[in-house]
Write a protein that holds these residues in place. Structure first.
Motif, mmCIF file in Angstrom:
data_model
loop_
_atom_site.group_PDB
_atom_site.id
_atom_site.type_symbol
_atom_site.label_atom_id
_atom_site.label_comp_id
_atom_site.label_asym_id
_atom_site.label_seq_id
_atom_site.Cartn_x
_atom_site.Cartn_y
_atom_site.Cartn_z
ATOM 1 N N PHE A 1 0.944 -1.278 0.147
ATOM 2 C CA PHE A 1 -0.047 -0.001 -0.030
ATOM 3 C C PHE A 1 0.781 1.264 -0.093
ATOM 4 O O PHE A 1 0.374 2.475 -0.124
ATOM 5 N N PHE A 2 1.931 1.001 0.174
ATOM 6 C CA PHE A 2 2.989 2.258 0.174
ATOM 7 C C PHE A 2 4.146 1.877 -0.957
ATOM 8 O O PHE A 2 5.154 1.569 -0.727
ATOM 9 N N PRO A 3 3.748 2.049 -2.301
ATOM 10 C CA PRO A 3 4.665 1.955 -3.331
ATOM 11 C C PRO A 3 5.888 2.665 -3.315
ATOM 12 O O PRO A 3 5.944 3.914 -2.926
ATOM 13 N N GLY B 1 2.489 -6.632 -13.770
ATOM 14 C CA GLY B 1 3.128 -5.595 -13.544
ATOM 15 C C GLY B 1 2.562 -4.230 -12.670
ATOM 16 O O GLY B 1 1.305 -4.440 -12.501
ATOM 17 N N PRO B 2 3.126 -3.466 -12.063
ATOM 18 C CA PRO B 2 2.722 -2.372 -11.347
ATOM 19 C C PRO B 2 1.822 -1.216 -12.137
ATOM 20 O O PRO B 2 2.352 -0.947 -13.160
ATOM 21 N N LYS B 3 1.016 -0.637 -11.310
ATOM 22 C CA LYS B 3 0.266 0.564 -11.963
ATOM 23 C C LYS B 3 1.394 1.672 -11.569
ATOM 24 O O LYS B 3 1.697 1.918 -10.318
ATOM 25 N N TYR C 1 -1.128 7.587 -15.129
ATOM 26 C CA TYR C 1 -0.964 6.662 -14.239
ATOM 27 C C TYR C 1 -1.795 5.491 -15.038
ATOM 28 O O TYR C 1 -3.162 5.533 -15.363
ATOM 29 N N ARG C 2 -0.997 4.419 -15.265
ATOM 30 C CA ARG C 2 -1.655 3.384 -15.808
ATOM 31 C C ARG C 2 -0.709 2.066 -15.648
ATOM 32 O O ARG C 2 0.178 1.941 -14.949
ATOM 33 N N ILE D 1 9.223 1.612 -8.323
ATOM 34 C CA ILE D 1 7.943 0.851 -8.036
ATOM 35 C C ILE D 1 7.940 -0.655 -8.703
ATOM 36 O O ILE D 1 7.404 -1.686 -8.122
ATOM 37 N N VAL D 2 8.796 -0.898 -9.760
ATOM 38 C CA VAL D 2 8.769 -2.487 -10.174
ATOM 39 C C VAL D 2 9.295 -3.126 -9.532
ATOM 40 O O VAL D 2 9.001 -4.422 -9.244
ATOM 41 N N LEU D 3 10.523 -2.623 -8.923
ATOM 42 C CA LEU D 3 11.543 -3.556 -8.134
ATOM 43 C C LEU D 3 10.605 -3.846 -6.495
ATOM 44 O O LEU D 3 10.575 -5.019 -6.113
ATOM 45 N N TRP D 4 10.174 -2.813 -6.370
ATOM 46 C CA TRP D 4 9.195 -3.006 -4.712
ATOM 47 C C TRP D 4 8.118 -3.953 -5.102
ATOM 48 O O TRP D 4 7.845 -4.757 -4.021
ATOM 49 N N ASN D 5 7.242 -3.822 -6.156
ATOM 50 C CA ASN D 5 6.007 -4.609 -6.374
ATOM 51 C C ASN D 5 6.617 -6.011 -6.816
ATOM 52 O O ASN D 5 5.889 -6.879 -6.002
#
Length: 198
Positions: free
Chosen positions: A29-31, A117-119, A126-127, A150-154
């Motif tokens: 919830f905290f990207p 993949g992440p938004k 945003y997409r 964000i990609v690595l986080w998700n």
């Protein structure tokens, strides 16, 4: 080994796994480790609560039941001999099935999130900017301008959820089989061990 002692070991293992799954879902919830301005900018699969509910809170119930089976291991449950060990193990089968459902749900949600993949924020707003194969080509990750990393986080958190829910699924399946064997075949070794020679 007594079947109740074995179930207790599984229950002890499930509790930290459930806590880690819930924590991973909360972190999603905290990207990028930061708060976002709008909830709709968070990846959709995070809102499915796969780690928080499926392999988190829902997994606590089977874990507690498995832990309690140690007390029901020898010729009865809760000290009442009229309540058989088979009934106690039958209850564990039901809760193992609940655990399988929760872990399976979390596993599927995590797999879908990793594949999609992440938004994130791109030049078009945003997409979801990625197609299949984005993980094998880190150069396309720069498409996401915010949140940072964000990609690595998700990927890290959803992969963690995928692995932990897979382990939970296996543990619940093992207890399901263990319980079915006791219910169908019986296991009175513990009863024999608990009787002192005259």
């Amino acid at each position: 080994m007594c079947s109740g002692s074995f179930a207790k070991c599984l229950g002890i293992t499930l509790i930290p796994l459930a806590i880690l799954c819930a924590l991973a879902n909360i972190l999603l919830f905290f990207p990028g480790g930061k708060t976002v301005d709008k909830n709709e900018n968070i990846t959709e699969e995070v809102w499915y609560f796969g780690g928080l509910m499926g392999s988190g809170v829902l997994m606590i119930f089977p874990a507690l039941v498995f832990l309690g089976l140690k007390n029901n291991d020898c010729c009865g449950c809760c000290g009442n001999e009229s309540c058989g060990k088979r009934f106690a193990m039958f209850t564990s089968i039901i809760f193992a099935a609940v655990g399988l459902a929760g872990a399976g749900y979390s596993f599927i949600v995590s797999a879908v999130a990793i594949d999609r993949g992440p938004k994130c924020s791109t030049a078009e707003g945003y997409r979801y900017p990625f197609d299949n194969g984005y993980l094998s080509d880190p150069s396309v990750w720069r498409t996401c301008t915010e949140p940072a990393n964000i990609v690595l986080w998700n990927w890290t958190l959803f992969t963690t959820l995928l692995a932990l829910s897979g382990i939970e699924f296996i543990l619940c399946l093992v207890q399901l089989i263990n319980g079915m064997l006791v219910v169908l075949c019986g296991n009175y070794n513990c009863c024999k061990q608990s009787v002192e020679p005259a």
